[in-house]
Design a protein around this motif. Structure first.
Motif, PDB file in Angstrom:
ATOM      1  N   ARG A   1      15.385  -5.995  -7.809  1.00 34.33           N
ATOM      2  CA  ARG A   1      14.058  -6.203  -7.671  1.00 34.33           C
ATOM      3  C   ARG A   1      13.367  -4.742  -7.279  1.00 34.33           C
ATOM      4  O   ARG A   1      13.680  -3.951  -6.622  1.00 34.33           O
ATOM      5  N   VAL A   2      12.079  -4.636  -7.989  1.00 31.34           N
ATOM      6  CA  VAL A   2      11.065  -3.689  -8.085  1.00 31.34           C
ATOM      7  C   VAL A   2      10.360  -3.747  -6.944  1.00 31.34           C
ATOM      8  O   VAL A   2       9.762  -4.658  -6.654  1.00 31.34           O
ATOM      9  N   ARG A   3      10.188  -2.897  -6.064  1.00 36.40           N
ATOM     10  CA  ARG A   3       9.383  -2.938  -5.026  1.00 36.40           C
ATOM     11  C   ARG A   3       8.152  -2.737  -5.215  1.00 36.40           C
ATOM     12  O   ARG A   3       7.730  -1.683  -5.948  1.00 36.40           O
ATOM     13  N   PRO A   4       7.145  -3.521  -5.033  1.00 40.76           N
ATOM     14  CA  PRO A   4       5.806  -3.549  -5.686  1.00 40.76           C
ATOM     15  C   PRO A   4       4.900  -2.417  -4.826  1.00 40.76           C
ATOM     16  O   PRO A   4       5.291  -2.002  -3.688  1.00 40.76           O
ATOM     17  N   PRO A   5       4.263  -1.718  -5.589  1.00 39.52           N
ATOM     18  CA  PRO A   5       3.401  -0.644  -4.943  1.00 39.52           C
ATOM     19  C   PRO A   5       2.608  -1.288  -3.856  1.00 39.52           C
ATOM     20  O   PRO A   5       1.842  -2.159  -3.876  1.00 39.52           O
ATOM     21  N   LYS A   6       2.475  -0.252  -2.869  1.00 47.30           N
ATOM     22  CA  LYS A   6       1.501  -0.577  -1.674  1.00 47.30           C
ATOM     23  C   LYS A   6       0.070  -0.632  -2.176  1.00 47.30           C
ATOM     24  O   LYS A   6      -0.318   0.574  -2.375  1.00 47.30           O
ATOM     25  N   VAL A   7      -0.641  -1.437  -1.725  1.00 45.47           N
ATOM     26  CA  VAL A   7      -2.114  -1.582  -2.051  1.00 45.47           C
ATOM     27  C   VAL A   7      -2.802  -1.311  -0.593  1.00 45.47           C
ATOM     28  O   VAL A   7      -2.623  -2.191   0.328  1.00 45.47           O
ATOM     29  N   TYR A   8      -3.637  -0.256  -0.529  1.00 45.48           N
ATOM     30  CA  TYR A   8      -4.396  -0.038   0.604  1.00 45.48           C
ATOM     31  C   TYR A   8      -5.779  -0.544   0.643  1.00 45.48           C
ATOM     32  O   TYR A   8      -6.215  -0.436  -0.482  1.00 45.48           O
ATOM     33  N   ASP A   9      -6.275  -0.912   1.451  1.00 42.73           N
ATOM     34  CA  ASP A   9      -7.591  -1.490   1.730  1.00 42.73           C
ATOM     35  C   ASP A   9      -8.709  -0.385   1.759  1.00 42.73           C
ATOM     36  O   ASP A   9      -9.950  -0.794   1.634  1.00 42.73           O
ATOM     37  N   ASN A  10      -8.285   0.744   1.972  1.00 38.31           N
ATOM     38  CA  ASN A  10      -9.473   1.845   2.259  1.00 38.31           C
ATOM     39  C   ASN A  10      -8.921   2.922   1.745  1.00 38.31           C
ATOM     40  O   ASN A  10      -7.846   3.350   1.534  1.00 38.31           O
ATOM     41  N   TYR A  11      -9.942   3.938   1.329  1.00 37.77           N
ATOM     42  CA  TYR A  11      -9.703   5.156   0.811  1.00 37.77           C
ATOM     43  C   TYR A  11     -10.807   6.091   0.967  1.00 37.77           C
ATOM     44  O   TYR A  11     -11.963   5.509   1.178  1.00 37.77           O
ATOM     45  N   ALA A  12     -10.397   7.283   1.058  1.00 35.79           N
ATOM     46  CA  ALA A  12     -11.523   8.565   1.328  1.00 35.79           C
ATOM     47  C   ALA A  12     -11.212   9.468   0.197  1.00 35.79           C
ATOM     48  O   ALA A  12     -10.063  10.115   0.377  1.00 35.79           O
ATOM     49  N   THR A  13     -12.234   9.989  -0.240  1.00 35.55           N
ATOM     50  CA  THR A  13     -12.246  11.330  -1.101  1.00 35.55           C
ATOM     51  C   THR A  13     -13.183  12.322  -0.870  1.00 35.55           C
ATOM     52  O   THR A  13     -14.258  12.012  -0.438  1.00 35.55           O
ATOM     53  N   LEU A  14     -12.590  13.596  -0.749  1.00 39.35           N
ATOM     54  CA  LEU A  14     -13.496  14.688  -0.571  1.00 39.35           C
ATOM     55  C   LEU A  14     -13.161  16.014  -1.205  1.00 39.35           C
ATOM     56  O   LEU A  14     -12.095  16.344  -1.489  1.00 39.35           O
ATOM     57  N   GLY A  15     -14.427  16.475  -2.060  1.00 44.93           N
ATOM     58  CA  GLY A  15     -13.978  17.690  -2.906  1.00 44.93           C
ATOM     59  C   GLY A  15     -15.091  18.586  -2.856  1.00 44.93           C
ATOM     60  O   GLY A  15     -16.372  18.318  -2.540  1.00 44.93           O
ATOM     61  N   PHE A  16     -14.706  19.914  -3.198  1.00 46.11           N
ATOM     62  CA  PHE A  16     -15.942  20.902  -3.152  1.00 46.11           C
ATOM     63  C   PHE A  16     -15.494  21.729  -4.466  1.00 46.11           C
ATOM     64  O   PHE A  16     -14.490  21.760  -4.838  1.00 46.11           O
TER      65      PHE A  16
END
Length: 578
Positions: free
Chosen positions: A90-105
């Motif tokens: 059994r392959v462990r399904p990837p964890k799906v997160y409900d939130n994300y934040a991105t910051l770049g300069f």
């Protein structure tokens, strides 16, 4: 005795000879009367047996054979192993997160920020928040006015889904800031007076927009789905526009044929405080209603959609209205299965033009436009698509389109009436309308080898024919692009976006250039963009993006140079609140 025998034989001989002589006489005609018709019959016959009984004294008789086995016990150490079912790892399904934040300069003081959150209310209801921001403080070479920009948008949405329907509602707000920094060469400061004038000029334009919308889809009903949206737009110069549109789709199956009907309404109302050549304001109100029934016919490899689009368009301000009828016909046929499918079609529509759509396409327009819909009389196309292999697909298409009142962006001239406004120095664009016929040839190729590598290439050649305008202003004669994504390893990923835009035409409308050819050709340009990223774990990743990597100082719009090489780095973090 011998004499008697001879005598007897002589007697029978005379009788036989006399009979023969009598038979030599001619026969007369006689009438034969059939008393009973001939009715033949078949008598029962005895069936011969397949294996008759033979009475033969030499037939050999079979003798019974008797077998006997002499068993001897043998010692054995073999112990069979009990069978066991094979297990699948059994392959462990990837964890799906409900939130994300991105910051770049990046350089030019570029900032990229994104935030997304999905809150699960219960098993069938969700609430989402999406915020995005992209900005730059400017710094383009040889620019005499401020060239910074901001683009920020917030979206809130709520959706629910059950056995019978799905429904979503959303609310959004958007703020965009741009500057009319594209001064023509003749307005570049050459003396202290001009420099002082430009120093006091504020070329800033702010666009505002808020919207609400909803969409519903029913699963077991002839009423398939409907959506509605209302948007209010405005700017720093008191321009205001309200746009409402609603669409619905009905589907009914009759005699195994699918009949669909699309209905819709599009209402637009707006106001500009002044015109480019006068101080008078301009109001506009347009209403468009349409009904588009169509019949879908499916026969093995053939698909035909026959429809007609009935449209009523009204110019409320001028008390004018008209009915338009457009064809909506298309067909496709699989000539070689998935390897080649031929298709063709003919359609048309009355398209609503809005101030919001114009400044999304060109943010350097002046707030003094004329708004009216475009009558797309017809667009005919023919093409072929299919697969060269399981990983490579293609699409070839040729089209011809006729449009009345097609909008074209053309640079404004130096205005005298509105002297002192930040957009009246030959640094803004107007919208002019013309009847344009367009011939286009397009090709597309997609390569999807596996989940790790995807590639898409498309190109289009265009030719325009105008009625009133000298050229199809700012429309390219060719476009091409390449998009690629490559998963290098489990941690590393990369991608590229390359695009090419051909030559365009614009008009130099300065009164001081009377003896100069007013038509200006903008050079074609090539822009290369790429990104690379690294995933530290399921939650944290870092990326670097590069734009205009060839450092081409091209002009997308006349006298509007773009930023050179841009490099932006940042991180993305995924998380859950619980």
């Amino acid at each position: 005795m011998r004499f008697q025998a001879i005598k007897k034989n002589l007697f029978f001989g005379l009788i036989l000879f006399g009979g023969i002589l009598y038979a030599q006489d001619p026969l007369g005609s006689e009438t034969v009367t059939v008393v009973k018709p001939y009715t033949p019959s078949v008598r029962d016959a005895s069936k011969i047996k397949a294996s008759p009984v033979r009475n033969d004294s030499v037939t050999l008789q079979k003798k019974p054979v008797l077998y006997s086995i002499f068993s001897v016990p043998v010692a054995s150490t073999f112990t069979p192993v009990k069978g066991r079912a094979t297990t699948v790892e059994r392959v462990r399904p990837p964890k799906v997160y409900d939130n994300y934040a991105t910051l770049g300069f990046g350089n030019y003081s570029n900032v990229l920020a994104e935030f997304y959150s999905n809150i699960e209310i219960d098993r069938s209801k969700n609430f989402g928040v999406f915020l995005t921001h992209n900005s730059s403080q400017g710094g383009i070479d040889d620019v005499y006015l401020d060239d910074k920009f901001y683009d920020t948008e917030l979206n809130l949405n709520y959706n629910t889904r059950n056995r019978d329907l799905s429904w979503i509602a959303e609310f959004g707000a958007e703020h965009q800031l741009f500057n009319w920094y594209g001064l023509p060469e003749y307005n570049v400061p050459a003396n202290p007076d001009t420099s002082q004038f430009l120093a006091n000029l504020d070329p800033q334009q702010n666009y505002y927009s808020v919207y609400v919308g909803s969409e519903i889809e029913l699963y077991d009903s002839f009423f398939e789905k409907a959506k509605a949206k209302f948007r209010h737009s405005g700017d720093s110069f008191s321009t205001a526009e309200n746009h409402f549109n609603v669409d619905g789709l009905f589907e009914v199956e009759i005699a195994e044929e699918l009949i669909t009907t699309k209905v819709g309404a599009d209402i637009l109302n707006g106001k500009f405080e002044q015109r480019y050549d006068s101080n008078e304001g301009y109001d506009y109100t347009y209403m468009i209603f349409n009904a588009n029934p169509s019949l879908l016919i499916l026969r093995d490899d053939l698909s035909i959609n026959l429809g007609v689009n009935f449209v009523y368009g009204a110019d409320v301000e001028n008390s004018d209205g008209d009915i338009y009828i457009y064809p909506t016909v298309n067909a496709s046929y699989k000539l070689a299965g998935d390897y080649f499918t031929a298709y063709a079609g003919l359609d048309g529509d009355l398209e609503q033009n809005t101030y919001y759509n114009f400044y999304q396409a060109n943010p350097y327009i002046s707030p003094t436009l004329t708004i009216r819909p475009t009558d797309s009389k017809y667009k005919g196309y023919i093409g072929g698509k299919g697969k060269l292999s399981n990983a490579i697909s293609y699409n070839l298409k040729a089209s011809y389109q006729s449009q009345f009142d097609k909008p074209l962006f053309r640079r404004n001239y130096d205005a005298m009436v509105l002297d002192g406004e930040p957009y009246t120095n030959g640094n803004s664009f107007d919208v002019v309308y013309d009847d344009v016929k367009t011939l286009a040839l397009a090709a597309e190729l997609n390569v999807d080898v596996n989940r790790n590598f995807r590639l898409g290439i498309n190109t289009e050649f265009l030719n325009y024919n105008t009625d009133d305008q000298a050229e199809a202003w700012n429309l390219p004669n060719m476009t091409a692009s390449l998009n690629a994504d490559y998963q290098i390893t489990e941690k590393w990923y990369s991608g590229a976006n390359l695009f090419f835009v051909g030559e365009r035409k614009d008009e130099n409308r300065s009164l001081s250039l009377t003896f100069v050819d007013p038509i200006v050709t903008l050079d074609s340009y090539f822009d290369a963009n790429a990104h690379v990223g690294y995933r530290f774990n399921d939650q944290l990743s870092a990326f670097v993006k590069g734009s205009n990597l060839l450092n081409n100082n091209y002009q997308k719009w006349m006298d509007y140079n773009v930023q050179g090489v841009q490099v932006l780095g940042g991180v993305t973090y995924k998380f859950d609140f619980n």
